[in-house]
Motif scaffolding. Structure first.
Motif, PDB file in Angstrom:
ATOM      1  N   ALA A 108       0.603  -1.260   0.081  1.00  0.00           N
ATOM      2  CA  ALA A 108      -0.025  -0.153   0.025  1.00  0.00           C
ATOM      3  C   ALA A 108       0.892   1.195  -0.015  1.00  0.00           C
ATOM      4  O   ALA A 108       0.650   2.269  -0.743  1.00  0.00           O
ATOM      5  N   GLU A 109       1.956   1.087   0.776  1.00  0.00           N
ATOM      6  CA  GLU A 109       2.739   2.363   1.042  1.00  0.00           C
ATOM      7  C   GLU A 109       3.530   2.617  -0.504  1.00  0.00           C
ATOM      8  O   GLU A 109       3.734   3.891  -1.043  1.00  0.00           O
ATOM      9  N   PHE A 120      -4.104   1.163   2.083  1.00  0.00           N
ATOM     10  CA  PHE A 120      -4.132   2.486   1.295  1.00  0.00           C
ATOM     11  C   PHE A 120      -5.212   3.392   1.838  1.00  0.00           C
ATOM     12  O   PHE A 120      -4.818   4.410   1.794  1.00  0.00           O
ATOM     13  N   SER A 135      -6.745   5.497  -5.555  1.00  0.00           N
ATOM     14  CA  SER A 135      -7.704   5.091  -4.360  1.00  0.00           C
ATOM     15  C   SER A 135      -9.156   4.606  -4.704  1.00  0.00           C
ATOM     16  O   SER A 135      -9.253   3.570  -4.445  1.00  0.00           O
ATOM     17  N   LEU A 138      -8.465   0.889  -6.507  1.00  0.00           N
ATOM     18  CA  LEU A 138      -8.332   0.038  -5.362  1.00  0.00           C
ATOM     19  C   LEU A 138      -9.111  -0.396  -4.348  1.00  0.00           C
ATOM     20  O   LEU A 138      -9.317  -1.417  -3.956  1.00  0.00           O
ATOM     21  N   ILE A 194      -4.549  -4.860   1.546  1.00  0.00           N
ATOM     22  CA  ILE A 194      -3.489  -3.759   0.879  1.00  0.00           C
ATOM     23  C   ILE A 194      -4.599  -2.588   0.767  1.00  0.00           C
ATOM     24  O   ILE A 194      -4.241  -1.438   0.943  1.00  0.00           O
ATOM     25  N   ALA A 195      -5.859  -2.869   0.077  1.00  0.00           N
ATOM     26  CA  ALA A 195      -6.723  -1.539  -0.066  1.00  0.00           C
ATOM     27  C   ALA A 195      -6.970  -0.961   1.258  1.00  0.00           C
ATOM     28  O   ALA A 195      -7.298   0.409   1.286  1.00  0.00           O
TER      29      ALA A 195
END
Length: 181
Positions: free
Chosen positions: A11-12, A96, A28, A31, A92-93
């Protein structure tokens, strides 16, 4: 909730890449949609983790579900597929989304109550949280009749439990410790 460190790293990386290219909002949105799709539909998750399905077929299906790809997102999904991390897409979403909230100065808050909040209480709660956290509050309400009364406030992994049910449980535990002569 303790975040999966691998999901946080992906995510980073996506966040920094999209930020440099000034495409944070687009990344964004796509995702978040991908995360919702994989979180909601077990059949899609099974398709994505199936080793018998080629990666280009997985990418093509996801692209159709999204109504088209942002090129950066397509490359990102291909990357996580190639490293066998597609099962972590939902995590991950979420990681984020937290990075986006931080960048936007937003704190997400969930308030549980026995009954829906009236507008005045909701407004006062938002104002108090924003003053305390020094960020804009995005408040989500949930009703849970089992709380009996009061509120539970979930704020970035912390729970402030002012529910009647919690208070009664505390009282019950206290009464168990009291010795009667």
């Amino acid at each position: 909730m303790v975040a999966n460190p691998v999901a946080v790293r992906y995510a980073e990386a996506l966040f920094e890449f999209a930020k440099r290219r000034e495409r944070l909002e687009e990344a964004s949105a796509q995702l978040e949609t991908l995360g919702k799709l994989t979180g909601r539909f077990g059949e899609l998750r099974q398709f994505l983790v199936n080793p018998g399905v080629e990666a280009p077929d997985k990418v093509a299906l996801l692209g159709r579900l999204l109504g088209g790809w942002q090129e950066d997102m397509r490359a990102f999904v291909e990357l996580i597929l190639s490293f066998g991390r597609i099962e972590q897409l939902l995590e991950i979403a979420e990681a984020f989304r937290r990075l986006m909230d931080e960048a936007r100065g937003v704190v997400r808050v969930t308030v549980r109550s026995a009954r829906p909040l009236d507008a005045e209480l909701r407004g006062a709660l938002v104002k108090t949280i924003e003053r305390r956290e020094r960020r804009r509050a995005d408040l989500t309400e949930e009703t849970d009749p089992q709380l009996l009364g009061g509120l539970q406030v979930l704020l970035e992994g912390r729970m402030l439990d002012g529910s009647l049910r919690s208070r009664l449980e505390t009282l019950r535990q206290h009464l168990k410790r009291v010795k009667v002569h």
